[in-house]
Design a protein around this motif. Structure first.
Motif, PDB file in Angstrom:
ATOM      1  N   THR A  94       0.836  -1.198   0.000  1.00  0.00           N
ATOM      2  CA  THR A  94       0.000   0.000   0.000  1.00  0.00           C
ATOM      3  C   THR A  94       0.874   1.252   0.000  1.00  0.00           C
ATOM      4  O   THR A  94       2.082   1.185   0.198  1.00  0.00           O
ATOM      5  CB  THR A  94      -0.892   0.050   1.251  1.00  0.00           C
ATOM      6  OG1 THR A  94      -0.063   0.234   2.407  1.00  0.00           O
ATOM      7  CG2 THR A  94      -1.723  -1.210   1.412  1.00  0.00           C
ATOM      8  N   ARG A  95       0.215   2.378  -0.197  1.00  0.00           N
ATOM      9  CA  ARG A  95       0.870   3.672   0.030  1.00  0.00           C
ATOM     10  C   ARG A  95       0.638   4.014   1.494  1.00  0.00           C
ATOM     11  O   ARG A  95      -0.484   4.294   1.909  1.00  0.00           O
ATOM     12  CB  ARG A  95       0.269   4.748  -0.883  1.00  0.00           C
ATOM     13  CG  ARG A  95       0.936   6.113  -0.740  1.00  0.00           C
ATOM     14  CD  ARG A  95       0.367   7.112  -1.725  1.00  0.00           C
ATOM     15  NE  ARG A  95      -1.009   7.459  -1.412  1.00  0.00           N
ATOM     16  CZ  ARG A  95      -1.383   8.380  -0.519  1.00  0.00           C
ATOM     17  NH1 ARG A  95      -0.471   9.038   0.188  1.00  0.00           N
ATOM     18  NH2 ARG A  95      -2.664   8.641  -0.315  1.00  0.00           N
ATOM     19  N   TYR A  97       0.308   5.752   4.978  1.00  0.00           N
ATOM     20  CA  TYR A  97       0.049   7.096   5.485  1.00  0.00           C
ATOM     21  C   TYR A  97       1.137   7.489   6.497  1.00  0.00           C
ATOM     22  O   TYR A  97       1.546   6.650   7.317  1.00  0.00           O
ATOM     23  CB  TYR A  97      -1.329   7.168   6.149  1.00  0.00           C
ATOM     24  CG  TYR A  97      -2.475   6.855   5.217  1.00  0.00           C
ATOM     25  CD1 TYR A  97      -2.631   7.544   4.021  1.00  0.00           C
ATOM     26  CD2 TYR A  97      -3.402   5.864   5.535  1.00  0.00           C
ATOM     27  CE1 TYR A  97      -3.685   7.254   3.157  1.00  0.00           C
ATOM     28  CE2 TYR A  97      -4.460   5.570   4.682  1.00  0.00           C
ATOM     29  CZ  TYR A  97      -4.599   6.267   3.489  1.00  0.00           C
ATOM     30  OH  TYR A  97      -5.635   5.976   2.645  1.00  0.00           O
ATOM     31  N   GLY A 202      -2.600   2.080   5.341  1.00  0.00           N
ATOM     32  CA  GLY A 202      -2.108   2.445   4.020  1.00  0.00           C
ATOM     33  C   GLY A 202      -3.255   2.503   3.040  1.00  0.00           C
ATOM     34  O   GLY A 202      -4.351   2.002   3.309  1.00  0.00           O
ATOM     35  N   GLU A 203      -3.010   3.117   1.893  1.00  0.00           N
ATOM     36  CA  GLU A 203      -4.058   3.259   0.878  1.00  0.00           C
ATOM     37  C   GLU A 203      -3.901   2.213  -0.211  1.00  0.00           C
ATOM     38  O   GLU A 203      -2.813   2.000  -0.742  1.00  0.00           O
ATOM     39  CB  GLU A 203      -3.992   4.656   0.264  1.00  0.00           C
ATOM     40  CG  GLU A 203      -5.112   4.927  -0.737  1.00  0.00           C
ATOM     41  CD  GLU A 203      -5.065   6.355  -1.246  1.00  0.00           C
ATOM     42  OE1 GLU A 203      -4.874   6.526  -2.470  1.00  0.00           O
ATOM     43  OE2 GLU A 203      -5.221   7.279  -0.421  1.00  0.00           O
TER      44      GLU A 203
END
Length: 284
Positions: A94-95, A97, A202-203
Motif C-alpha cells: 500500500t501507500r 500514510y 495504508g491506501e
C-alpha cells in the motif's frame, strides 16, 4: 537474502511489486537501538498473533494480509522456506500514510509524562487528579508522526488532519477506536489489559486498509489484569521488561546497546509466549 529484500530494525521486508513478504525476526529494539541479543520465539509470536487479530477484525476494516503460509509465497523465496515459516506474512503493498494511530485506554508512558506536565495528552484535556496507570473514562485517540529515523512525535488530531486531510483523519480515528474497543474487551476477558496500542494504515485502490502488525507485545502495552493497580507502573507482557533492565544497569540510551542477561532474554521470551497463549488459548 533475495535481492529484493531490505532489513529494518526488527523486521526484514521482501518487495514483489504489488506484494510484500514481512518477516518478523527475533531481534529486539529499545530506545531506538537494536540490541545485540535475540529474543527466542519473538518473531513467531508477533506474526501469529497479528494473523489471529487480522482475521478477527476484518469486519471492522479490511487489512493487508494475503497469507501466512509459505506455500503461497513467491517462488523466489522457496530456498528460505524453513527460515520464513511461522514468522512471515504475504501482504498487499500500500501507500503508507505518514502517521501512526495510537489509542490509549489507560494513562501510561509518554501520555502520563505529558499529563503530569500539562494536564493534557496530545492536546486532549483530561480530568485533574489522575495517577499513573489510571483507566480513562473513554479511550482517547492520540496520533503521532511516523519518523523515518529518530523519534516519532505526538501530534494533535487537528495536526493529523493537516497532514492527511480531514475526511481521512476522521475515518482512521473511528477505525482505530473501534479496533481498540473490540480487542480490549476480548483481551480483558482473558486476563490481559491492553493499556494502549498503535496502528498503521495504508491506501489501496483509493481506500484505507490496516497494515503492519496489530495487538502484539511490540505494538501494544499489555498488562496482567490480576496484578493491575493504579498509581504505579504495571507488570507487562511487552518489552518494558527489557527497557527496565537497561535503565537498571545505567545505559545512557546511546549506541552501541549493551548485551542483555540470559535471565532477561529468557523472561522476555516467556512474556511474549504467555501473552500469545492467553489471547489465543493455544500454545505456540
Amino acid at each position: 537474502m533475495y535481492k529484493g529484500g531490505s532489513k529494518g530494525k526488527v523486521r526484514d521486508i521482501y518487495d514483489f511489486g504489488d506484494r510484500l513478504v514481512l518477516v518478523a525476526t527475533d531481534r529486539i529494539s529499545a530506545y531506538d537501538s537494536v540490541l545485540p541479543d535475540d529474543i527466542p520465539k519473538k518473531g513467531e509470536v508477533l506474526t501469529t498473533l497479528s494473523v489471529f487479530w487480522f482475521n478477527k477484525t476484518q469486519d471492522i476494516i479490511k487489512n493487508h494480509l494475503i497469507s501466512a503460509s509459505t506455500f503461497d509465497f513467491p517462488i523466489e523465496l522457496k530456498a528460505q522456506e524453513e527460515h520464513l515459516k511461522g514468522r512471515s506474512m504475504l501482504v498487499k503493498k500500500t501507500r503508507v500514510y505518514p502517521v501512526e494511530c495510537i489509542v490509549r485506554g489507560y494513562l501510561s508512558g509518554s501520555a502520563f509524562s505529558e499529563y503530569k506536565a500539562k494536564g493534557t495528552v496530545s492536546g486532549i484535556k483530561l480530568p485533574a487528579g489522575l495517577v499513573e496507570s489510571d483507566e480513562l473514562a473513554e479511550p482517547i485517540f492520540t496520533p503521532s508522526t511516523k519518523a523515518e529515523s529518530g523519534h516519532d512525535e505526538n501530534i494533535t488530531f487537528e495536526e493529523m488532519k493537516e497532514i492527511i486531510g480531514e475526511e481521512l483523519a476522521i475515518r482512521l480515528k473511528e477505525a482505530s477506536l473501534a479496533l481498540y474497543k473490540f480487542a480490549a474487551d476480548f483481551a480483558e476477558a482473558r486476563g490481559i489489559i491492553i493499556a494502549d496500542t498503535k496502528f498503521e494504515f495504508g491506501e489501496l485502490d483509493g481506500e484505507p486498509i490496516l497494515i503492519d502488525e496489530i495487538f502484539t507485545p511490540d505494538s501494544s502495552r499489555f498488562w496482567d489484569k490480576e496484578d493491575y493497580e493504579p498509581g504505579r507502573s504495571q507488570k507487562s507482557f511487552d518489552k518494558q521488561f527489557v527497557r527496565d533492565y537497561l535503565d537498571e544497569i545505567g545505559w545512557d540510551h546511546e549506541p552501541p546497546a549493551p548485551h542483555l542477561s540470559q535471565e532477561v532474554i529468557e523472561e522476555t521470551s516467556k512474556k511474549y509466549l504467555e501473552a500469545y497463549k492467553r489471547l489465543t488459548g493455544r500454545e505456540l
